[in-house]
Design an enzyme around this catalytic site. Sequence first.
Site, PDB file in Angstrom:
ATOM      1  N   SER A   1      47.262  -3.108  82.993  1.00 26.21           N
ATOM      2  CA  SER A   1      46.803  -3.177  81.630  1.00 26.21           C
ATOM      3  C   SER A   1      47.676  -2.095  80.857  1.00 26.21           C
ATOM      4  O   SER A   1      47.681  -0.998  81.300  1.00 26.21           O
ATOM      5  CB  SER A   1      45.330  -2.667  81.724  1.00 26.21           C
ATOM      6  OG  SER A   1      44.623  -3.568  82.258  1.00 26.21           O
TER       7      SER A   1
ATOM      8  N   HIS B   1      41.115  -0.736  76.278  1.00 22.71           N
ATOM      9  CA  HIS B   1      40.061  -0.561  77.572  1.00 22.71           C
ATOM     10  C   HIS B   1      40.556   0.561  78.513  1.00 22.71           C
ATOM     11  O   HIS B   1      40.026   1.078  79.383  1.00 22.71           O
ATOM     12  CB  HIS B   1      39.763  -1.908  78.142  1.00 22.71           C
ATOM     13  CG  HIS B   1      40.783  -2.402  78.882  1.00 22.71           C
ATOM     14  ND1 HIS B   1      41.550  -3.391  78.435  1.00 22.71           N
ATOM     15  CD2 HIS B   1      41.214  -2.313  80.256  1.00 22.71           C
ATOM     16  CE1 HIS B   1      42.412  -3.697  79.399  1.00 22.71           C
ATOM     17  NE2 HIS B   1      42.137  -3.211  80.465  1.00 22.71           N
TER      18      HIS B   1
ATOM     19  N   ASP C   1      41.926  -4.922  71.501  1.00 21.86           N
ATOM     20  CA  ASP C   1      42.083  -4.129  72.716  1.00 21.86           C
ATOM     21  C   ASP C   1      43.569  -3.406  72.726  1.00 21.86           C
ATOM     22  O   ASP C   1      44.263  -3.533  73.553  1.00 21.86           O
ATOM     23  CB  ASP C   1      41.962  -5.276  74.104  1.00 21.86           C
ATOM     24  CG  ASP C   1      42.118  -4.465  75.220  1.00 21.86           C
ATOM     25  OD1 ASP C   1      41.495  -3.229  75.293  1.00 21.86           O
ATOM     26  OD2 ASP C   1      42.326  -4.976  76.278  1.00 21.86           O
TER      27      ASP C   1
END
Length: 523
Positions: free
Chosen positions: A258, A131, A161
Site C-alpha cells: 500500500s 489508509h 485514498d
Amino acid sequence: MKKLGLTLLTALIGGLIAVGGYKLFENKQESKMSFEERQQLHYANNPIPSVVSSTGNPDFTQAAAMVAPAVVNITTTYPGRARGYGGTPFDLFEEFFGMPRQRQPRSAPPAQASGSGVIISEDGYIVTNNHVVEDATKIEVKLTDKRVVEAKIIGRDPNTDLALIKINEKGLPFVRFGDSDDVRIGEWVLAVGYPLGLESTVTAGIVSATGRSTGIIARELQQRQYQQQGYQSDDQPMLNTAVESFIQTDAVINKGNSGGPLVNANGELIGINSNIMTPTGTYAGYGFAIPVNIVKKIADDFIKFGTVKRGLIGISFQELDPIVAKEFETKETSGLYVVETVPGGAAEEAGLKKGDVITKLDGRTIQSSSDLQERIYRLRPGDKVKLSYKRDGKERDVTVTLKEDTRSTESSENRESEAKRSAAEIYNRLGAGFVPATDAKKKELGISSGVTVTQVHQGGLFDYYNVQRGLVITHVNGKPVNSNDDVEAALADSQRGIIRLVGVPQRGTRVELNIPFEYEQRR
C-alpha cells in the site's frame, strides 16, 4: 599587466554575482513550481539515459534500479483501541483480504502497522495511501540506506485514498512522473514496495484494465460516516464523495505494498498501489493503483492550498446500459444519464437538465462514472470543461465552469496520547493543514508572519479546541511561523505539554490559545 589582471578579476566577480543571482532566482521560483515542474527542471539539468533492452525482450533491470532507491518503508503507530469498524490500521486493505474484523479492548497497548511510500521530490515529499497514515500518532520512514526518520502529514484525501507526508531531508532520489492517460492495457509494469514484512521488493506484470472502480473507498468513507454520525442502519442517506478510477494490474501486490509505486518499463510513476481483491487475504491476481495524474493534482493542492480544491459539475447521474435505459425510458444505451441537477450548481447554470445524457468530456468519450469523476477531480473550482450531451436525440455542446466543493467527509478518531512526543508527532496530533499566509493577507491583518489554517480534521486537537479554518496563526510557542516546517520546528519547544498559539482573526485583534496535547479524550 595590472590592468589586465584587474579586468579579469572584475569579470570573474561579475560572473559569480550573475551565477549567484540566477541560483537565488531559480531557488525562489522553484518553491512556486508544481512537483512535475520541479522534476522537469531537475532532469533538464541532469539528463538520464534512455531505458532500452539489449535483447529486445522485456528487461526491467534499469527501471527497477531507477525506482527502488526512492521507495520507502513507512511504519505507523496507533493508539491501542479499535479504529473504525475493525481492529487494525489496515481495515481498508483487510476488507479486500477477507480477514475477520476483530475488535480490540480500549486498554490494548499501542499498535503498529507498515506500508510503502514513494519519494517525489529531492527535499523529502512522499506520496502514500491515506489508509497507511490515517489516525497515526507517529510516522517513521525507513530509507533504502537504512536511515529511519520521522515524518509529518502535509495533507490527506480520503476521497482518493492519497496522502502527502514529508521528511526533513535533502538530496533524496525520487521517481519521475509519467502520464496515466498514456497507460495502455497489456503494457508491462512494475510494482515496488515492502510487502509482508519483506525488504524492498519488485514484481512485474501487465496492465489488466483502466478506469476500474471497486467500491472500496466508498465503503470506507461510508463506515466513517456511520461512525461519526451514529447511524445504525443502511437505509440512511449517505454522502458518497469517493473517486475511483484504478489502474488494474496483475503485478503481485500484497499487504505492505500500500502506498508504493506502480511504474512503467521506463521507470516512470504511473500509479500508487492502493488495494487488492482477493478471497484469501493474499494476492489473487487483482491489484489496483491510483492513476498518477490524480496524484500530481492532489500533491500540488496540498502544497499550494493546504487542502484539496475540488471542482463540481453539480449533477447526480446513472451509467447507462440497455436495462437502465429501459428504466429511464431513454433510447440512449451508453453514457451518463442526468438524474438530477444541483440547484444553483454549475450544470444547471450551463443549461443541463434532468434526462440529458452526457457522452463526452473535452472531446473524450465518457462510458462510466469513473471516466467522468477522475477527469473532473484533476480540475479545480473555476476551471472550464466542455461537455457533450444528447437531448431529444440531438448531440449538443456546452461549457461548464466548475464550482467549489464545500462538502466534507473527513472523519478521524480521537487519539490517546503518550508521555513524550516529538515535534512531528505533535504536528500530526494537531489534525490540521497549513499554507503560508499571502503577502496580501499579511498586509490586510497588519502582520509580518503567519500561516493560514486550511484543514481541520475531526478528532484532532484543532477540532477539539474549536480552532477554525481560515485563522492566521502568527506564532507557535513564541516563534514566528511562515511555513509547515516553521510550525513543526516551533512545536519542539512545547513546555509542560502545552502548545501556545497566537492567531489573528482580523486586523487589530489577537487571540492567544494554550492547547494541552496531553488531555482526556472525548468518548
